[in-house]
Enzyme design. Sequence first.
Site, mmCIF file in Angstrom:
data_model
loop_
_atom_site.group_PDB
_atom_site.id
_atom_site.type_symbol
_atom_site.label_atom_id
_atom_site.label_comp_id
_atom_site.label_asym_id
_atom_site.label_seq_id
_atom_site.Cartn_x
_atom_site.Cartn_y
_atom_site.Cartn_z
ATOM 1 N N CYS A 1 41.269 40.779 37.064
ATOM 2 C CA CYS A 1 41.747 42.121 36.659
ATOM 3 C C CYS A 1 41.334 42.468 35.238
ATOM 4 C CB CYS A 1 43.255 42.217 36.812
ATOM 5 S SG CYS A 1 43.882 41.778 38.430
ATOM 6 N N CYS B 1 51.944 37.473 39.490
ATOM 7 C CA CYS B 1 50.607 37.992 39.768
ATOM 8 C C CYS B 1 50.739 39.305 40.527
ATOM 9 C CB CYS B 1 49.793 36.983 40.581
ATOM 10 S SG CYS B 1 48.112 37.547 40.914
ATOM 11 N N CYS C 1 49.892 43.445 33.191
ATOM 12 C CA CYS C 1 50.139 42.021 33.442
ATOM 13 C C CYS C 1 50.204 41.235 32.139
ATOM 14 C CB CYS C 1 49.053 41.452 34.346
ATOM 15 S SG CYS C 1 49.249 39.695 34.715
ATOM 16 N N CYS D 1 28.154 44.373 48.610
ATOM 17 C CA CYS D 1 29.104 44.095 47.530
ATOM 18 C C CYS D 1 28.372 43.878 46.214
ATOM 19 C CB CYS D 1 29.958 42.869 47.864
ATOM 20 S SG CYS D 1 29.006 41.360 48.122
ATOM 21 N N ASP E 1 25.658 43.468 56.439
ATOM 22 C CA ASP E 1 26.650 43.282 55.375
ATOM 23 C C ASP E 1 26.429 41.905 54.760
ATOM 24 O OD1 ASP E 1 28.811 43.354 53.690
ATOM 25 O OD2 ASP E 1 30.336 43.311 55.258
ATOM 26 N N CYS F 1 43.904 35.250 31.759
ATOM 27 C CA CYS F 1 43.504 35.046 33.150
ATOM 28 C C CYS F 1 42.149 35.699 33.368
ATOM 29 C CB CYS F 1 44.566 35.671 34.065
ATOM 30 S SG CYS F 1 44.096 35.704 35.813
ATOM 31 N N GLN G 1 38.061 40.505 55.023
ATOM 32 C CA GLN G 1 38.061 41.260 53.776
ATOM 33 C C GLN G 1 39.416 41.136 53.088
ATOM 34 O OE1 GLN G 1 35.787 42.779 52.086
ATOM 35 N NE2 GLN G 1 34.107 43.233 53.474
#
Length: 476
Positions: free
Chosen positions: A92, A184, A83, A434, A407, A89, A308
């Site tokens: 990622c 993106c 990218c 998470c 969760d 940014c 999700q």
Amino acid sequence: MRRKIHKTPERLARVRVDAVAAEGKCIVRTEEGVIFVENPTGGPGVAPGDVVDLRITNTKKQYREAVAERIHEWSTVRTEPFCEHFGTCGGCKWQHIQYSEQLGFKHQQVIDHLTRIGKVELPTFRPIMPAHPTQYYRNKLEFTCAEGRWLTTKEVGTNQPMDQRAVGFHVPGRFDKVLPIRHCYLQPDPSNAIREAIDAYVLQHDMTLYNLKMHTGYLRTLIIRTADTTQQVMVTLQVAQDNPELLNGLMAYLQTLFPQITSLNYILNTKKNDSYQDQEVINWAGKAFIEEQMEELTFRIGPKSFYQTNAQQAYNLYKVAREFAGLTGQEHVYDLYTGTGTIALFVARLAKHVVGVEYVEASVADARVNAEVNGITNTTFVAGDMKAILTDEFFAEHGRPDVVITDPPRAGMDEAVTRQLLKAAPERIVYVSCNTATQARDLAILDEGYTVTGVQPVDMFPHTHHVENVVVLTKR
């Protein structure tokens, strides 16, 4: 008046980066202790194996923090970022690391957290489950539309007046600066085309964007949701002023240019922040929701619904949770932090009854609708504060659980909830997390009555440091 003495920053030359750490930072180990290395905005990123020069930015009692000023040797785990916005940014951040190496780092992070923080007896971990695809995997993106464009070093050097309008992402650490995105790699088509069309419309019609400092301007945010299985598309615009002429012109433009948009909505938000969970969503055209399918189930997803963001990998995650639950059709199941009821409904056909508990009332309403849409009658959804609602009286009314699936958000479970699970004493607890650091903390408490009998890390977010983990605990 004394002059303030400015210390010369401490620097370290040619040190080798050892590993990755929490929040995407890297670690350098020295005789003086650990150094956490940040990736500064605009830099190439640091990877394990790099040989770098460091500038110390902060000294704590147990560690130091630094930024890399120069890279002398490039690590063999590196790859070329795909990218053009990498390094500026905030997303990622691991693009420069080979995906197979990313998986290894994430797997090791799960091991480290569960062993060092949890300190409980653990079985052999299953290999981390890789994501596929590793690009264009998100079904939701939110772009900021602002009068506060981030200028590159080259643009600043020209001293030419620049249009300050931008549709894109916030630059890390700058609430008032937005990086205009040209392409993106996170969300599939037509996401990029819709964002580019909004950008073009703003310039052509001289539309004002929201000024995050002065709180002036019209267009605030652009939220795009896509459904992988049905190809339905939802667009929601957030505006700061009640101006039907401006709104209708922009909406009609999008409707004409993108007939594949099946849900077109807007939010009039006059607050000084962009949070919209407390705001009314008005459906301008199409349906007020899009639909995603998972096996024989159909889930309705509204502008405020939680679902999700990696739908394909969520399916794999839920299959692991269902397997670990070991349902035979006779179990009374509790699904804690149920959100819009996705896990509860996913396991309901294999359970006697499922009770879903969630703090957000709007999510519980979505869960009930999804149960009705799918003809599922053996579920009950309850809204309330988890630590207040899980009482002996609640269990007496709804039945004690044989299996609990939990969760929680990144903060993990409140200790009162964990203690209540120990009192309820289900045969199995399936813990989906998470944040493996808070999961490990909670496992240490549950160790008073349970043994961890299965661990499955799952990569939901390629090219980031985030990792999901599913643990099953069996009552001793």
